[in-house]
Design a protein around this motif. Structure first.
Motif, PDB file in Angstrom:
ATOM      1  N   SER A 260     -10.548  10.977  -4.187  1.00 30.57           N
ATOM      2  CA  SER A 260     -10.046  10.230  -5.352  1.00 30.57           C
ATOM      3  C   SER A 260     -10.418  10.952  -6.644  1.00 30.57           C
ATOM      4  O   SER A 260      -9.608  11.071  -7.564  1.00 30.57           O
ATOM      5  CB  SER A 260     -10.625   8.818  -5.375  1.00 30.57           C
TER       6      SER A 260
ATOM      7  N   ARG B 103     -13.297   9.409   0.900  1.00 29.52           N
ATOM      8  CA  ARG B 103     -12.300   8.748   0.033  1.00 29.52           C
ATOM      9  C   ARG B 103     -12.694   8.894  -1.436  1.00 29.52           C
ATOM     10  O   ARG B 103     -11.860   9.152  -2.303  1.00 29.52           O
ATOM     11  CB  ARG B 103     -12.208   7.261   0.389  1.00 29.52           C
TER      12      ARG B 103
ATOM     13  N   GLU C 100      -1.170   4.313   1.305  1.00 29.29           N
ATOM     14  CA  GLU C 100      -1.152   4.618   2.746  1.00 29.29           C
ATOM     15  C   GLU C 100       0.258   5.029   3.145  1.00 29.29           C
ATOM     16  O   GLU C 100       1.239   4.579   2.524  1.00 29.29           O
ATOM     17  CB  GLU C 100      -1.565   3.376   3.537  1.00 29.29           C
TER      18      GLU C 100
ATOM     19  N   ASP D  39      -1.773  13.606   1.346  1.00 29.32           N
ATOM     20  CA  ASP D  39      -3.152  13.233   1.707  1.00 29.32           C
ATOM     21  C   ASP D  39      -3.751  12.431   0.534  1.00 29.32           C
ATOM     22  O   ASP D  39      -3.093  12.252  -0.507  1.00 29.32           O
ATOM     23  CB  ASP D  39      -3.984  14.467   2.078  1.00 29.32           C
ATOM     24  N   VAL D  40      -4.983  11.954   0.700  1.00 30.97           N
ATOM     25  CA  VAL D  40      -5.562  11.045  -0.310  1.00 30.97           C
ATOM     26  C   VAL D  40      -5.626  11.715  -1.684  1.00 30.97           C
ATOM     27  O   VAL D  40      -5.247  11.119  -2.708  1.00 30.97           O
ATOM     28  CB  VAL D  40      -6.969  10.559   0.126  1.00 30.97           C
ATOM     29  N   LYS D  41      -6.074  12.965  -1.705  1.00 30.85           N
ATOM     30  CA  LYS D  41      -6.192  13.666  -2.997  1.00 30.85           C
ATOM     31  C   LYS D  41      -4.818  13.789  -3.678  1.00 30.85           C
ATOM     32  O   LYS D  41      -4.665  13.485  -4.866  1.00 30.85           O
ATOM     33  CB  LYS D  41      -6.793  15.059  -2.750  1.00 30.85           C
TER      34      LYS D  41
ATOM     35  N   MET E 148      -3.572  10.335  -4.826  1.00 35.97           N
ATOM     36  CA  MET E 148      -4.244   9.857  -6.032  1.00 35.97           C
ATOM     37  C   MET E 148      -3.786  10.657  -7.252  1.00 35.97           C
ATOM     38  O   MET E 148      -3.649  10.107  -8.343  1.00 35.97           O
ATOM     39  CB  MET E 148      -5.771   9.940  -5.881  1.00 35.97           C
TER      40      MET E 148
ATOM     41  N   ASP F 144       0.806  -1.221   0.000  1.00 34.71           N
ATOM     42  CA  ASP F 144       0.000   0.000   0.000  1.00 34.71           C
ATOM     43  C   ASP F 144       0.840   1.272   0.000  1.00 34.71           C
ATOM     44  O   ASP F 144       0.308   2.370   0.171  1.00 34.71           O
ATOM     45  CB  ASP F 144      -0.956  -0.013   1.201  1.00 34.71           C
TER      46      ASP F 144
ATOM     47  N   VAL G 270      -5.883   2.874  -2.647  1.00 39.46           N
ATOM     48  CA  VAL G 270      -5.429   4.194  -2.191  1.00 39.46           C
ATOM     49  C   VAL G 270      -4.125   4.016  -1.399  1.00 39.46           C
ATOM     50  O   VAL G 270      -4.074   3.193  -0.481  1.00 39.46           O
ATOM     51  CB  VAL G 270      -6.505   4.853  -1.298  1.00 39.46           C
TER      52      VAL G 270
END
Ligand code: FBP
Length: 302
Positions: A260, A256, A204, A223-225, A228, A178, A202
């Motif tokens: 994304s 999430r 980590e 961060d997630v954005k 991605m 991940d 996604v």
């Protein structure tokens, strides 16, 4: 641009027609996709159906996919060939054409073929799904197997969605499956080998694991954005879908999904997060996700 752009490349007409059905005619539309993958009976065993026992019944999943207004349902051959016919035309099918169980150790994974592209054509599928274990000690066999699938898919005008999964002991040595390093690399490999659409998890950022990743990944935290956006960048323009992983709360899942899309993903492919919820709850959440996607798309084209 948000969403898959079918005018961007010279797609073969068969591929283009199928992608159009998946990303424009069904699901949220406007180039965005929302897929319901249910191959967990093979990949993880029936244990994944225990939180919501009716979900072991493929007819239940097909009703959920229709009522939840999905772009497609994803099944393995044995399930698709027995259950899909009464639903053909009402919900598109993605036929997963390789798979494995999680019973053997995970250090040298390979996902053998379980069906052919020709099976997919006969069943009326609009894409095939192929799991590519990037970085596995057996990746040379995997690449050759993928080459055969790609050739057959090109012959039939069938899009390939690649589950770009970094796996195996060397991946674990370099920060884990991940890590941003591994997911970004897997997305790129899928693009290099000829995926039409790429499915990723996604990334980590776990400090103890990250420390084992090569530079600069050992010190990159996003961060997630942002993460991605990096994966989408690495995929070099090949559209990216994001997996759900194990079950989380509604608001976390919606966050999430939003991050994304903001990062440039063209869609979502959430399995356990949908079918492990009771039916009515799953439908409500599916509709909320679709609305979020449509609102995102509307804002993006303003
Ligand atoms: P989830 O949304 O439930 O994570 O499903 C996505 C998926 O790719 C399935 O298609 C597949 O069965 C499973 O995850 C494989 O996950 P893993 O490689 O983590 O075992």
């Amino acid at each position: 641009m948000a969403g898959i752009d079918l005018s961007r490349w010279d797609w073969a007409p068969g591929k283009k027609a199928r992608l159009h059905r998946l990303f424009y005619q069904f699901g949220p539309g406007e180039g965005l996709g929302m897929f319901l993958p249910v191959d967990h009976g093979l990949e993880h065993g029936p244990v994944d159906f225990l939180p919501n026992p009716p979900s072991a019944d493929p007819e239940y999943i097909l009703r959920l996919a229709v009522e939840g207004r999905y772009s497609a349902v994803v099944f393995q051959y044995g399930i698709a060939s027995r259950y899909y016919a009464p639903f053909a035309g009402r919900i598109p099918l993605v036929l997963k054409i390789n798979g494995k169980t999680n019973i053997p150790p995970a250090d040298e994974p390979i996902s053998p073929l379980t069906a052919t592209v020709e099976d997919a054509v006969r069943l009326g599928a609009d894409a095939v799904g192929y799991t590519l274990y990037v970085g596995s000690p057996l990746q040379d066999r995997d690449f050759k197997q993928f080459l055969e699938v790609r050739r057959e898919a090109e012959r039939f005008g069938m899009p390939i969605i690649v589950w770009a999964y970094p796996r195996g002991r060397y991946v674990e040595e370099k920060g884990g499956r991940d890590s941003l390093y591994a997911i970004e690399y897997a997305a790129r490999v899928a693009a290099e080998l000829g995926a039409d659409v790429i499915k990723v998890n996604v990334p980590e950022f776990v400090p103890e694991k990250m420390a084992r990743s090569p530079k600069p990944y050992d010190s990159t935290v996003l961060d997630v954005k942002e993460a991605m956006a990096r994966v989408v960048w690495a995929a070099g323009g090949v559209p990216v879908l994001v997996s759900g992983g194990s079950k989380i709360g509604d608001e976390d899942l919606l966050a999430r999904a939003r991050a994304s899309l903001e990062g440039g993903a063209v869609g979502l492919i959430f399995g356990r997060n949908i079918f492990q919820r009771p039916y009515e709850e799953a439908i409500r959440l599916s509709h909320r996700i679709a609305e979020l996607m449509q609102a995102f798309r509307a804002a993006a084209v303003k």
